[in-house]
Structure formats: structure tokens, C-alpha cells
Design an enzyme around this catalytic site. Sequence first.
Site, PDB file in Angstrom:
ATOM      1  N   LYS A  55      67.275 -23.001   8.307  1.00  0.00           N
ATOM      2  CA  LYS A  55      67.544 -24.369   8.662  1.00  0.00           C
ATOM      3  C   LYS A  55      68.302 -25.143   8.776  1.00  0.00           C
ATOM      4  CE  LYS A  55      63.997 -27.371   6.223  1.00  0.00           C
ATOM      5  NZ  LYS A  55      62.592 -27.515   5.408  1.00  0.00           N
ATOM      6  N   ARG A  75      51.435 -33.695   6.995  1.00  0.00           N
ATOM      7  CA  ARG A  75      52.499 -33.167   7.618  1.00  0.00           C
ATOM      8  C   ARG A  75      52.203 -32.555   8.893  1.00  0.00           C
ATOM      9  NH1 ARG A  75      58.488 -31.801   5.265  1.00  0.00           N
ATOM     10  NH2 ARG A  75      57.193 -29.746   5.420  1.00  0.00           N
ATOM     11  N   TYR A 123      87.721 -51.323   1.723  1.00  0.00           N
ATOM     12  CA  TYR A 123      87.152 -52.718   2.652  1.00  0.00           C
ATOM     13  C   TYR A 123      85.794 -53.372   1.682  1.00  0.00           C
ATOM     14  CZ  TYR A 123      88.441 -50.379   6.408  1.00  0.00           C
ATOM     15  OH  TYR A 123      89.046 -50.095   7.748  1.00  0.00           O
ATOM     16  N   MET A 154      86.032 -45.039   6.122  1.00  0.00           N
ATOM     17  CA  MET A 154      85.830 -43.121   6.902  1.00  0.00           C
ATOM     18  C   MET A 154      86.288 -42.117   6.368  1.00  0.00           C
ATOM     19  SD  MET A 154      86.209 -43.676  11.316  1.00  0.00           S
ATOM     20  CE  MET A 154      84.852 -44.365  11.929  1.00  0.00           C
TER      21      MET A 154
END
Length: 368
Positions: A35, A130, A259, A307
Amino acid sequence: MPRPLIATIHLDSMQHNLMRARDCAPHAKVWAVVKANAYGHGLERGMRGFADADGLALIETENAVRLRDLGWTRPILLLEGIFDASDVDLLVRHQLNSTVHTVEQIVILEQATLSGPIDVHLKMNTGMNRLGFRPEAFAAAHARLRAIAQVREITLMTHFANADELEHPRLTVLEQVRRFCLGADGLPGQRSLSNSGGVLHQASLSAELSNDWVRPGIMLYGGTPGGRSAAAFDLHPTMTLASEIIGVQDLVAGDSVGYGSGFQAEWPMTVGMVACGYADGYPRHAPHGTPVLVDGVLTKLVGRVSMDMMAVDLTHVPHAGVGSKVVLWGAGLPIDTVANAAGTIGYELMCALAPRVRVVEGNLDFNG
Ligand SMILES: *Cc1c(COP(=O)(O)O)cnc(C)c1O
């Protein structure tokens, strides 16, 4: 030259890890779980890496069809089953084994005109809460499926919530096995309980736990469900994310990096800029100190991940400079080690590999 960030997929490791799953559960057939784009490795690569599996299991119906188009002829299991009545045709046409976990799915099968036989997995909720029928409702669901003429084999399945922590204080694996045996008592059909955690602990559970089919995922990709050492289970990494240093800065005490000036040097040091950032799938929340390999030397992330870049400490890697090899995870640096440092799991890192990252195939030069 293209950007130096490359994910190398080790098909040899995928084969090796599949054999490890067979060693752990020698009497079971194996659904290799592919998956989520084979946990970020690519569906088609998953199919080739696990060519020896008895079947492939996944979630997405369109990718199940794609596996057939790619030539996979052995069983395919849909782990969440069909999503609406329009999917029923696919089950027959492509011979997909469908999980059945709701009354709604049974009704769809009862009302469908099936043009040929299908096999299903009937799922029991043994405490995960679930998907699935509670143990006391399981036999009735089974009876309804058996009454549908075109339903051929019904495999009985459940899923473990805590297979990575057998003695979990809220719900143990053995308690889930006990509930499963009660709910499935007297019902015919093969049984499928274990995910990777169950497979890796098969030896200690073997008296209570028997599977006709197991469903390993993460262990086939060289990770462990609890983030413990994959090497201790002799699992090999299947994805190495590697890049290069593209810039170097010499800092004096008081300089900050990146940053938010999230890191400040207390003394002179050298940092290297690695061509890899959160837009590549590297976790932005990885903190200062997260391990990184530069030229084979273990060092650490410095400041905030941006990024397209991240900074690493080169103070103790004096020969490193522009062009030096950097391993973010994989060969030499287990993905679980990075995931643990970043407060996540190896699963998430693999699955989040971004589309812009170049992917190649290559054997793992495994040197222990
Ligand atoms: C994803 C999944 C698995 C595989 O789980 P791992 O922890 O990766 O081994 C097995 N069974 C089901 C139903 C799943 O959804």
C-alpha cells in the site's frame, strides 16, 4: 548535473527481508503489503522486489488493477475492501480478494450480480476498534457471506494494535488472539492475523498464534514497527536517501543558522548545507541533533530544516566540503534512528518521500 539528492531503492534488500519474514513464520503464506506506493518505494518496484511473495496486499483499488496490468498473476488483497457498489465488478474482473469489514459491504455483495466467484477476507475487530465485526457478531456476518453463491473462500482476519509491544498495558496481542479464537470458533477458513510486529514475534507467540497467511509491511522495507533496531532482526534497509554538501559556512561564536536563527554557535564551527529539505520528505520537525552521515561519519542536523536545504555540523568531519556524500537515512544510518530522533516512525518517512526526489535502483553494499 541534476540535483544530487537521490533515493536508491535496494531490491536485493527487499528480497532478503521477505526471506526473513518467511524464516519467522515458516508455515504461513506471505502477503507482501505494498500500500501507499509500496511504502514510498514505488508500486512497480514493490512488485519486483517481492516477486517471490504469495500475494500482494494494498488499499487502493486503482493500484490493484495496475498490478494486474503490470503482470502480477498471484493473489491481490484489498485491505479496506470495496468502497462502493461500483467496485464489485473489479473484484471479479481482476480477481481481487476483498476485505469485508462492514454490514454495508455485505449488503453490496448480496445485491450484486457477480459474474464469477470471488474470495474475501472477513475482518474481526478484536480491540483495535478501527475496522471489523466484533467477535460476537462475526459468525452471523460469516453466515451471510456463505449464503452468497459466488463467494468462494472466506479467510478470517484481524489486526493487532500492539504487536510491537507484546505486553501493552491496555491490550496485549494474546488478548486479541484470545478474542479472535472465540469469535472464529468453529468457523471454517484460513486465518490471517499478523502484521510485521506479529511476524517478528512469531517465535514467542507460536504456542497461541497460528497464521495461514501473514501480512508484513514495514519489516519488508527494513524497518520495525516499534522503531527498534532493524539490524537485531537482520533486516536490511531498502531505501537510502542520499545527497551532497552544496555549500559550507565557517561560523564564529554568536552566529546563527537558518530560518528563525534557530541555532546559535557557542564557539567557532563549520556547517555544511545539504541539498535536502522538507519539500523532499525530510521531516521539518526533526530537531537540532538529528543524526546525519557525512562521508561516512555520524554528525548532526543544525538549526531548522528548510524547504530545499538543511545544515549539518562539519566541525568533526574536517575533510568534508562541497561535494561530500551525505546519507539522510538508509545504508549506514537506519531510518528508524532518524525517525526516533524526529519524533515519528520510519513508516512516515518512507511514505513521505516527495515526488521531486529522483529515484534509482541499486543493490545495498551491506557491510554489516
Ligand atoms: C498496513 C497493514 C499491514 C502491514 O502493517 P506493518 O505494520 O507495516 O507490517 C497489515 N495488515 C493490515 C490490515 C494493514 O492495513
